[in-house]
Enzyme design. Structure first.
Site, mmCIF file in Angstrom:
data_model
loop_
_atom_site.group_PDB
_atom_site.id
_atom_site.type_symbol
_atom_site.label_atom_id
_atom_site.label_comp_id
_atom_site.label_asym_id
_atom_site.label_seq_id
_atom_site.Cartn_x
_atom_site.Cartn_y
_atom_site.Cartn_z
ATOM 1 N N TYR A 3 -3.786 -7.293 -1.893
ATOM 2 C CA TYR A 3 -4.870 -7.208 -2.887
ATOM 3 C C TYR A 3 -5.571 -8.555 -3.128
ATOM 4 O O TYR A 3 -6.331 -8.683 -4.091
ATOM 5 C CB TYR A 3 -4.336 -6.739 -4.258
ATOM 6 C CG TYR A 3 -3.282 -5.675 -4.224
ATOM 7 C CD1 TYR A 3 -3.566 -4.409 -3.709
ATOM 8 C CD2 TYR A 3 -1.999 -5.909 -4.720
ATOM 9 C CE1 TYR A 3 -2.592 -3.419 -3.693
ATOM 10 C CE2 TYR A 3 -1.023 -4.920 -4.706
ATOM 11 C CZ TYR A 3 -1.327 -3.679 -4.181
ATOM 12 O OH TYR A 3 -0.370 -2.695 -4.166
ATOM 13 N N TYR A 50 5.917 -4.934 -9.542
ATOM 14 C CA TYR A 50 5.488 -4.703 -8.158
ATOM 15 C C TYR A 50 5.830 -5.876 -7.234
ATOM 16 O O TYR A 50 5.087 -6.167 -6.292
ATOM 17 C CB TYR A 50 3.981 -4.381 -8.107
ATOM 18 C CG TYR A 50 3.614 -3.228 -9.000
ATOM 19 C CD1 TYR A 50 4.036 -1.937 -8.706
ATOM 20 C CD2 TYR A 50 2.889 -3.432 -10.172
ATOM 21 C CE1 TYR A 50 3.736 -0.874 -9.552
ATOM 22 C CE2 TYR A 50 2.584 -2.378 -11.026
ATOM 23 C CZ TYR A 50 3.009 -1.109 -10.703
ATOM 24 O OH TYR A 50 2.725 -0.056 -11.538
ATOM 25 N N GLU A 52 1.442 5.056 -20.159
ATOM 26 C CA GLU A 52 2.465 4.761 -19.148
ATOM 27 C C GLU A 52 2.305 3.344 -18.597
ATOM 28 O O GLU A 52 2.042 3.161 -17.408
ATOM 29 C CB GLU A 52 2.333 5.770 -17.997
ATOM 30 C CG GLU A 52 2.497 7.208 -18.415
ATOM 31 C CD GLU A 52 2.157 8.196 -17.292
ATOM 32 O OE1 GLU A 52 1.491 7.803 -16.314
ATOM 33 O OE2 GLU A 52 2.573 9.358 -17.395
ATOM 34 N N CYS A 87 6.373 -14.364 10.058
ATOM 35 C CA CYS A 87 5.548 -14.577 11.244
ATOM 36 C C CYS A 87 4.217 -13.868 11.104
ATOM 37 O O CYS A 87 3.922 -12.912 11.828
ATOM 38 C CB CYS A 87 6.307 -14.094 12.477
ATOM 39 S SG CYS A 87 7.781 -15.054 12.709
HETATM 40 C C1 LIG Z 1 0.767 7.785 -12.868
HETATM 41 C C2 LIG Z 1 0.935 6.331 -13.111
HETATM 42 N N1 LIG Z 1 1.270 5.926 -14.340
HETATM 43 C C3 LIG Z 1 1.457 4.626 -14.618
HETATM 44 C C4 LIG Z 1 1.303 3.661 -13.657
HETATM 45 C C5 LIG Z 1 1.556 2.244 -14.053
HETATM 46 O O1 LIG Z 1 0.512 1.429 -13.768
HETATM 47 P P1 LIG Z 1 0.509 -0.056 -14.313
HETATM 48 O O2 LIG Z 1 1.695 -0.734 -13.789
HETATM 49 O O3 LIG Z 1 -0.746 -0.605 -13.777
HETATM 50 O O4 LIG Z 1 0.524 0.031 -15.794
HETATM 51 C C6 LIG Z 1 0.944 4.037 -12.358
HETATM 52 C C7 LIG Z 1 0.690 3.026 -11.308
HETATM 53 O O5 LIG Z 1 -0.426 2.569 -11.173
HETATM 54 C C8 LIG Z 1 0.761 5.406 -12.069
HETATM 55 O O6 LIG Z 1 0.445 5.806 -10.853
HETATM 56 N N1 LIG Z 2 1.260 -2.122 -6.435
HETATM 57 C C1 LIG Z 2 0.069 -2.417 -7.201
HETATM 58 C C2 LIG Z 2 -0.070 -1.534 -8.386
HETATM 59 C C3 LIG Z 2 -0.051 -0.097 -8.029
HETATM 60 C C4 LIG Z 2 0.283 0.706 -9.187
HETATM 61 C C5 LIG Z 2 0.907 2.019 -8.832
HETATM 62 N N2 LIG Z 2 -0.010 3.137 -8.840
HETATM 63 C C6 LIG Z 2 0.068 -3.881 -7.582
HETATM 64 O O1 LIG Z 2 0.969 -4.580 -7.229
HETATM 65 O O2 LIG Z 2 -0.840 -4.363 -8.205
#
Ligand SMILES: Cc1ncc(COP(=O)(O)O)c(C=O)c1O
Ligand SMILES: N[C@@H](CCCC[NH3+])C(=O)O
Length: 437
Positions: free
Chosen positions: A337, A394, A294, A364
């Site tokens: 992060y 993201y 995924e 701000c």
């Molecule tokens: C269940 C699941 N699958 C896949 C992803 C995709 O993660 P990434 O964008 O790091 O491949 C996430 C997010 O971290 C997730 O929570």
């Molecule tokens: N939001 C995070 C990743 C989280 C993935 C979702 N479980 C980032 O920007 O790096």
């Protein structure tokens, strides 16, 4: 006609080129032209890059199911590209499911996630006929079973946590014991969930799922997870006399955000993980389960570039600040992060040497930083355009309207053409939501 002269390379998107006039073009469209037509800040998405990455996964893992994680970025066009590329889709909310279905994304190729799926979301997933629902807590097993019509069986995966710490930042690690996702193998919760699903005649348990975390650049945690989950499949066979056919190892594959860095390529992932699965399965006398992955960031991260306009340059303390017209509302990742990015000047050439700047946003908040201590031409000035690399995943999906700044548009570039995918949120959009007085 834009004359392209030089490839820019990682971490920039696949079709980014320097033009003969010194601008930068993506998909053959100069960034200055994008700024003129769509304004700034703007998320630019390189459709070619997205499609190439889907194909790289398909060719590295021809027998696996590749489910793009929609949370990284979803729009109707993105869902259509995924459908056309033969990808499956991982969704984790009713909104993502609705977006996918609105363009006719096949429900059977959708995997529904969520650690807090509401009854309405479960109902929608069942009604739409999504391929698999991933059970994330014991309580939802009975609730889900009660929603499935008597003449149907809903395919289910159980999300387990193998107690592996992986991911670029503690906030994006999801497979340890002390976090909210999944069911612990160690505590017995995962085993309990498996038994309960197997007792439900309207649920069909097809496999186990785990997602380790995000922005992982080594293969070892995946190998470990693969071996652990295959062993669990063997344990389930021994206890319940069923052989589950699927193994979903989630996403999390890292990408390069900075020059000289390397992500986790589909080839490297495939080489080691397929070996780990095959060897462990052979050792336990188990048929090799079908792998599901995924990836989210690894499909769309590098395809995105954010275009900002410089508003002010200020010398303060020991640094020179460059304030741009976006910030933590379009990119919360540095604040969340400590994320770092590559930046470049766009729209003009400079003959000046580089110097260090800290790019800050419009909000701000002192922590509203985009990129600390980056090298840009010394004559950087208000009105200039700057481009931030690898902002496809993201960014749009995590954007907010903090300080009532509307979210930027998403513009796709492909074959010398730019087209608007998601329009800019303007003041009227924000006012329209506010219905009380
Ligand atoms: C269940 C699941 N699958 C896949 C992803 C995709 O993660 P990434 O964008 O790091 O491949 C996430 C997010 O971290 C997730 O929570
Ligand atoms: N939001 C995070 C990743 C989280 C993935 C979702 N479980 C980032 O920007 O790096």
């Amino acid at each position: 006609m834009t004359v392209l002269i030089e490839t820019t390379g990682a971490p920039w998107s696949a079709t980014m080129r320097t033009t003969a006039t010194g601008d930068v073009a993506i998909g053959g469209v100069p960034l200055a032209e994008i700024a003129r037509r769509f304004g700034t800040p703007t998320y630019v998405i390189d459709e070619t890059d997205v499609r190439l990455r889907c194909r790289a996964y398909k060719s590295a893992l021809p027998d696996a199911e590749i489910a793009y994680a929609a949370k990284a970025f979803l729009s109707r066009a993105m869902a259509s590209w995924m459908r056309a590329e033969g990808m499956s889709l991982d969704v984790c909310s009713g909104g993502e499911l609705a977006m996918a279905r609105s363009v006719g994304f096949p429900a059977q190729r959708i995997i529904m996630h969520g650690n807090a799926k509401t009854p309405a979301e479960l109902q929608k997933a069942v009604d739409e006929g999504v391929g698999r629902i991933v059970v994330d807590n014991i309580g939802e097993i009975n609730r889900l079973a009660a929603l499935v019509p008597i003449d149907r069986r809903q395919k289910v995966l159980v999300r387990v946590t193998p107690d592996i710490e992986a991911g670029a930042h503690p906030k994006i690690r999801t497979a340890g014991e002390d976090q909210k996702f999944g069911l612990s193998i160690m505590s017995g919760a995962a085993g309990e969930a498996v038994s309960r699903v197997l007792r439900q005649p309207r649920l069909q348990l097809v496999g186990l799922h785990c997602h380790l975390g995000s922005q992982i650049d080594s293969v070892e945690p995946y190998e470990l997870a693969a071996r652990t989950l295959v062993s669990e499949l063997a344990r389930i066979r021994d206890t319940h006399h069923v052989v589950l056919p699927e193994l979903d190892l989630g996403g999390g594959h890292g990408i390069a955000y900075l020059p000289g860095k390397e992500g986790l390529s589909p080839e490297r992932f495939a080489d080691s993980v397929l070996t780990a699965i095959t060897e462990r399965a052979a050792g336990l006398g188990l048929p090799v389960p079908r792998l599901i992955v995924e990836p989210g960031r690894a499909i769309v991260g590098t395809a995105g570039t954010t275009l900002y306009r410089v508003v002010a340059v200020k010398h303060g303390g020991s640094r020179t600040f460059v304030a741009v017209d976006g910030g933590m509302s379009d990119n919360p990742r540095p604040a969340l992060y400590g994320a770092r990015y590559a930046v470049r000047l766009a729209g003009r050439v400079s003959r000046e040497g580089p110097r260090s700047f800290t790019i800050v946003g419009h909000h701000c908040e002192t922590g509203d930083m985009i990129a600390e201590d980056v090298q840009l031409p010394a004559d950087l000035r208000p009105g200039d355009l700057v481009a931030l690399a690898a902002t496809g995943a993201y960014h749009h999906s995590m954007a907010s309207t903090y300080n009532l700044m509307g979210r930027p548009p998403v513009v796709a570039v492909h074959n010398n053409r730019a087209r608007l995918l998601v329009r800019r949120e303007v003041d009227e959009d924000l006012m329209r939501r506010d219905v009380g007085l």
